[in-house]
Every structure is written in C-alpha cells, then in structure tokens.
Design an enzyme around this catalytic site. Structure first.
Site, PDB file in Angstrom:
ATOM      1  N   HIS A 207      -4.112   2.926  11.438  1.00 12.19           N
ATOM      2  CA  HIS A 207      -3.406   2.206  10.112  1.00 12.19           C
ATOM      3  C   HIS A 207      -2.002   1.958  10.465  1.00 12.19           C
ATOM      4  O   HIS A 207      -1.186   2.947  10.434  1.00 12.19           O
ATOM      5  CB  HIS A 207      -3.674   3.117   8.738  1.00 12.19           C
ATOM      6  CG  HIS A 207      -3.155   2.530   7.555  1.00 12.19           C
ATOM      7  ND1 HIS A 207      -3.721   2.349   6.472  1.00 12.19           N
ATOM      8  CD2 HIS A 207      -2.004   1.893   7.306  1.00 12.19           C
ATOM      9  CE1 HIS A 207      -3.256   1.948   5.438  1.00 12.19           C
ATOM     10  NE2 HIS A 207      -1.759   1.378   6.064  1.00 12.19           N
TER      11      HIS A 207
ATOM     12  N   HIS B 297       1.489  -0.937  10.114  1.00  8.30           N
ATOM     13  CA  HIS B 297       1.969  -2.193  10.019  1.00  8.30           C
ATOM     14  C   HIS B 297       2.790  -2.563  11.110  1.00  8.30           C
ATOM     15  O   HIS B 297       3.914  -1.846  11.517  1.00  8.30           O
ATOM     16  CB  HIS B 297       2.914  -1.855   8.783  1.00  8.30           C
ATOM     17  CG  HIS B 297       2.107  -1.654   7.421  1.00  8.30           C
ATOM     18  ND1 HIS B 297       1.453  -2.541   6.905  1.00  8.30           N
ATOM     19  CD2 HIS B 297       1.612  -0.244   7.140  1.00  8.30           C
ATOM     20  CE1 HIS B 297       0.838  -1.858   5.848  1.00  8.30           C
ATOM     21  NE2 HIS B 297       0.769  -0.636   5.877  1.00  8.30           N
TER      22      HIS B 297
ATOM     23  N   ARG C 260       4.205  -6.041  11.089  1.00 16.24           N
ATOM     24  CA  ARG C 260       4.997  -7.091  10.483  1.00 16.24           C
ATOM     25  C   ARG C 260       4.857  -8.189  11.340  1.00 16.24           C
ATOM     26  O   ARG C 260       3.859  -8.494  12.203  1.00 16.24           O
ATOM     27  CB  ARG C 260       6.426  -6.809  10.382  1.00 16.24           C
ATOM     28  CG  ARG C 260       6.548  -5.340   9.642  1.00 16.24           C
ATOM     29  CD  ARG C 260       6.146  -5.335   8.222  1.00 16.24           C
ATOM     30  NE  ARG C 260       6.509  -4.233   7.576  1.00 16.24           N
ATOM     31  CZ  ARG C 260       5.934  -3.517   6.641  1.00 16.24           C
ATOM     32  NH1 ARG C 260       4.903  -3.837   6.180  1.00 16.24           N
ATOM     33  NH2 ARG C 260       6.339  -2.329   5.976  1.00 16.24           N
TER      34      ARG C 260
ATOM     35  N   LYS D  19      -9.308  -4.892   4.532  1.00 13.79           N
ATOM     36  CA  LYS D  19      -8.387  -4.030   3.659  1.00 13.79           C
ATOM     37  C   LYS D  19      -8.006  -4.472   2.354  1.00 13.79           C
ATOM     38  O   LYS D  19      -7.590  -5.583   1.947  1.00 13.79           O
ATOM     39  CB  LYS D  19      -6.916  -4.079   4.394  1.00 13.79           C
ATOM     40  CG  LYS D  19      -5.902  -3.013   3.753  1.00 13.79           C
ATOM     41  CD  LYS D  19      -6.089  -1.660   3.865  1.00 13.79           C
ATOM     42  CE  LYS D  19      -5.168  -0.915   2.943  1.00 13.79           C
ATOM     43  NZ  LYS D  19      -3.834  -0.815   3.679  1.00 13.79           N
TER      44      LYS D  19
ATOM     45  N   HIS E 200      -6.748   1.034  -0.013  1.00 12.72           N
ATOM     46  CA  HIS E 200      -5.347   1.508  -0.718  1.00 12.72           C
ATOM     47  C   HIS E 200      -5.794   2.090  -1.865  1.00 12.72           C
ATOM     48  O   HIS E 200      -5.662   1.313  -2.916  1.00 12.72           O
ATOM     49  CB  HIS E 200      -4.099   0.617  -0.774  1.00 12.72           C
ATOM     50  CG  HIS E 200      -2.993   1.232  -1.161  1.00 12.72           C
ATOM     51  ND1 HIS E 200      -1.709   1.378  -0.328  1.00 12.72           N
ATOM     52  CD2 HIS E 200      -2.781   2.032  -2.299  1.00 12.72           C
ATOM     53  CE1 HIS E 200      -0.792   1.989  -1.040  1.00 12.72           C
ATOM     54  NE2 HIS E 200      -1.478   2.343  -2.196  1.00 12.72           N
TER      55      HIS E 200
ATOM     56  N   HIS F 118      -4.855   6.636   4.150  1.00 20.61           N
ATOM     57  CA  HIS F 118      -3.512   7.472   3.866  1.00 20.61           C
ATOM     58  C   HIS F 118      -3.824   8.408   2.782  1.00 20.61           C
ATOM     59  O   HIS F 118      -2.998   8.304   1.633  1.00 20.61           O
ATOM     60  CB  HIS F 118      -2.269   6.680   3.928  1.00 20.61           C
ATOM     61  CG  HIS F 118      -2.378   5.394   2.763  1.00 20.61           C
ATOM     62  ND1 HIS F 118      -2.920   5.524   1.570  1.00 20.61           N
ATOM     63  CD2 HIS F 118      -2.125   4.181   3.339  1.00 20.61           C
ATOM     64  CE1 HIS F 118      -2.803   4.226   0.842  1.00 20.61           C
ATOM     65  NE2 HIS F 118      -2.256   3.492   2.217  1.00 20.61           N
TER      66      HIS F 118
ATOM     67  N   ASP G   7       0.254   4.476   9.251  1.00 16.79           N
ATOM     68  CA  ASP G   7       0.812   4.014   8.010  1.00 16.79           C
ATOM     69  C   ASP G   7       2.419   3.670   8.339  1.00 16.79           C
ATOM     70  O   ASP G   7       3.121   3.632   7.529  1.00 16.79           O
ATOM     71  CB  ASP G   7       0.649   4.752   6.640  1.00 16.79           C
ATOM     72  CG  ASP G   7       0.801   3.641   5.770  1.00 16.79           C
ATOM     73  OD1 ASP G   7       0.911   2.454   6.070  1.00 16.79           O
ATOM     74  OD2 ASP G   7       0.874   4.177   4.527  1.00 16.79           O
TER      75      ASP G   7
ATOM     76  N   HIS H 225      10.696  -1.075   7.716  1.00 18.30           N
ATOM     77  CA  HIS H 225      11.518  -2.106   6.852  1.00 18.30           C
ATOM     78  C   HIS H 225      13.057  -1.888   7.444  1.00 18.30           C
ATOM     79  O   HIS H 225      13.302  -0.767   7.837  1.00 18.30           O
ATOM     80  CB  HIS H 225      11.655  -1.511   5.310  1.00 18.30           C
ATOM     81  CG  HIS H 225      10.458  -1.548   4.727  1.00 18.30           C
ATOM     82  ND1 HIS H 225       9.836  -2.761   4.120  1.00 18.30           N
ATOM     83  CD2 HIS H 225       9.293  -0.797   4.462  1.00 18.30           C
ATOM     84  CE1 HIS H 225       8.616  -2.544   3.569  1.00 18.30           C
ATOM     85  NE2 HIS H 225       8.477  -1.207   3.649  1.00 18.30           N
TER      86      HIS H 225
HETATM   87  O1  DOR Z   1       4.761   2.900   1.887  1.00 15.26           O
HETATM   88  C1  DOR Z   1       3.983   2.197   2.052  1.00 15.26           C
HETATM   89  N1  DOR Z   1       4.315   0.944   2.765  1.00 15.26           N
HETATM   90  N2  DOR Z   1       2.629   1.988   1.508  1.00 15.26           N
HETATM   91  C2  DOR Z   1       1.747   1.164   2.061  1.00 15.26           C
HETATM   92  O2  DOR Z   1       0.826   1.163   1.479  1.00 15.26           O
HETATM   93  C3  DOR Z   1       2.262  -0.162   2.619  1.00 15.26           C
HETATM   94  C4  DOR Z   1       3.581  -0.079   3.493  1.00 15.26           C
HETATM   95  C5  DOR Z   1       4.181  -1.392   3.874  1.00 15.26           C
HETATM   96  O3  DOR Z   1       3.658  -2.267   4.019  1.00 15.26           O
HETATM   97  O4  DOR Z   1       5.393  -1.268   3.558  1.00 15.26           O
HETATM   98 ZN    ZN Z   2      -0.467   1.025   5.044  1.00 17.50          ZN
END
Ligand code: DOR
Ligand code: ZN
Length: 335
Positions: free
Chosen positions: A12, A14, A16, A95, A134, A168, A240, A244
C-alpha cells in the site's frame, strides 16, 4: 546483529506524480522489490491508458528493473466485465475509497448498497481481481473504521470468492472482523504499529503523524501488533507511506499522510526485534503478500545491520516519520 530480507514488498504505497514522484519513488525502489501503488491521483486513475502511462512514469523515475510497481485502479461502481477484462493484466487490484474520506477521494463511492456496487463487484468476482478498501464511514473520527465493518461483512458474504483487503487497519474491531471471514485480508502500516492517538495529539500536535485512519488506542495497537508480530497469514505490510510537501503538513489545515517509505524497513526491524520476533518479519514484509496476491516479485536481498540510522530531517521538502531521530537498524546493502 544482522538480518536479510528477501524481496520485501510494500502492499500500500502512495507515489504521487510529477516532482513528488521523482523524490519518493526511487526511495521505495531502492529497498523494496515491489509495491502496490495507490490510484488517488488528481484526476484518479480510472482507465487502462491512465494505468499504463502512470506505470511508465514510475518506471522512468525508479530506474531499477528489480522494482515492480503493481498498479491499482480507482474503484467506480459502474465498471463492467468487458472494461475490466481488458484491464485485468495491467492491474493487481482495485481500490475503493468512500467519497471524500481522505486525500483525493472526492470521486469515490457514496452509496454502499450491494445493488449500487454490483456491476463492478460482480465483474471483479468473475475475473478474480482483488478489492482493496479504505474502510471508514464519515462518522466520528475514532469510530469510523468500526462503523464500516458491516459493509465489509456484507461484501464478504455476498462474494465469498472475492479477495477483499481491509487497508491499513487500526482497530481491535477490524482485527476481529478479519478473522471472521475467509476472504478478508488486511494491510498494516508501520505507523499504526508504532503510535497511538496520544503520539499525534496527546502533547504538542504532531502534524507529521497525522493520517487517515487516525491512530487509535493502546489496546487497538496491541491487537494490530499481535497479528503482525506473529505474521498471521491474513496480514501483510502496507506502509501507506503518503508524502505531502512540508507546507501542506505544517499548515492550519494539515494534509493527512505519514511519509514512511525510506524508514520502513529499519523501523520494522527495530520493533520486531524489540518484540523478540525478528524471524517473523520476512513473512510480514513479503511471503504473506506473495501468497495473498499470488505474485512473484523480483529477487532482491536487503541486508540490515543493527547499527544507528540517523533519519534525515527531510527528503527534499518531505519530512519522514522519525525525522532527525536515530533508529537502531539500517539498510546496509541491497543485492
Ligand atoms: O493519511 C492518509 N493519506 N490516508 C489515506 O488514506 C490517503 C493518504 C494520502 O493519499 O495522502
Ligand atoms: Zn493510502
């Protein structure tokens, strides 16, 4: 002391796009043999062309042929058999996000009746495409996961052959539900094994530990640790890791997500060792996922040694979990 992990997997992740992808993807590609890449881009990944071009962009920045980005498609209720049959070989899973529940999920599901979900779920069931979920309602933040469990149960009962991955998980209730249905599986993050809500908001507010689902109570963490530490065959590691930029985290409206990819293996080795179960980490970070998803990742031997790892304060403008702290294990080499 040392530890070699064979083909670690992050089920899992991310990654981007654009500049952020360039910063974070090589960090996962270096230490993992593969990862299930989440589709919550803007706009979300909803077609074969989008999946293929996203995968190419990932491979281009990773420059590592021993890292497989396993792709996922953003769940829409109206997909049909022909559409998914065309796509089947380009994705590992679909998903499902409830609408608006987390980052870039506005286009998600707002009607969880089986009737509304049926076109896509029936096609997935027939084609053998796993469903990742989710699992949170829009109720009170601490209760959202537990409130979602009847929805898991409804889908699991109606489609007993469909593999459903509770993503998660954070609560004792989710662990209990997981054990009640043969076709339920779960990912567990590093951060939910590590922290409780107290670490996020019990003292000074820690934006870099703010995520969805929010970290819960000590007894919830204990339930997660129990199944993770024994590497129960229904659970697997999914970081997960959700990067950011610093200005979106250290802000009045803090974005949800914890960036753990570059510290994950070190920190997992540390908590598994502290629990006296280091020998179970291989199953948790690779073997279980290979069985659940029926995948054979590229061969990659990741050697960790018990030596201090000073976690960087940031990777470009992304602050990782444990920034500036010392972890007890570090990745020494990757063969
Ligand atoms: O904290 C999170 N950030 N939970 C999620 O389900 C998505 C993720 C995100 O994409 O930033
Ligand atoms: Zn996630």
């Amino acid at each position: 002391m040392q530890l070699t992990l064979s083909s670690p997997l992050d089920m899992h992740l991310h990654l981007r796009d654009g500049k952020m992808l360039e910063i974070v993807a090589p960090l996962s590609a270096k230490e993992f043999a593969g990862a299930l890449v989440m589709p919550n881009l803007v706009p979300p990944v909803t077609s074969k062309e989008m999946v293929q071009s996203y995968k190419e962009r990932i491979l281009q920045v990773c420059k590592d042929d021993r890292f497989t980005p396993y792709m996922s498609l953003f769940f829409l209720p109206e997909y049909d058999y022909e559409f998914l049959q065309e796509l089947k070989d380009t994705i590992l899973a679909i998903k499902l996000y409830p609408a608006g529940i987390t980052t870039n999920s506005e286009g998600g599901v707002d009607n969880f009746s089986l009737e509304a979900l049926a076109p896509t779920l029936e096609a997935m069931n027939e084609l053998g495409i796993p469903l990742c979920v989710h699992g949170e309602t829009n109720g009170f933040v601490m209760d959202r996961e537990a409130e979602f469990i009847p929805i898991y149960e409804r889908i699991a009962k109606r489609f007993p052959e469909l593999k459903i991955i509770m993503e998660h998980i954070t609560t004792k209730e989710a662990v209990d539900a997981l054990m009640r249905f043969e076709n339920l599986y779960a990912t567990i993050t590093l951060h939910h094994l590590h922290i409780t809500l107290d670490d996020v908001a019990g003292g000074l507010l820690r934006p870099h530990l703010f995520c969805k689902p929010i970290a819960k109570r000590p007894e919830d963490r204990m339930a997660l640790r129990k199944v993770a530490f024994m590497a129960h065959e229904k659970v697997m590691f999914g970081s997960d890791s959700a990067p950011h930029p610093r200005d979106k985290k250290e802000a009045p409206g803090c974005a949800a997500g914890i960036f753990t990819a570059p510290v994950a293996l070190s920190a997992l080795a540390q908590i598994f060792e502290e629990a006296g179960v280091l020998e179970n980490l291989q199953k948790f970070v690779s073997d279980n996922a290979q069985k659940i998803y029926n995948i054979t990742p590229p061969k990659k031997e990741v050697r960790l040694v018990k030596e201090p790892f000073e976690v960087p304060a940031s990777y470009a403008d992304v602050v990782p979990m444990f920034a500036g702290q010392e972890l007890k294990w570090r990745v020494e080499s990757v063969l």
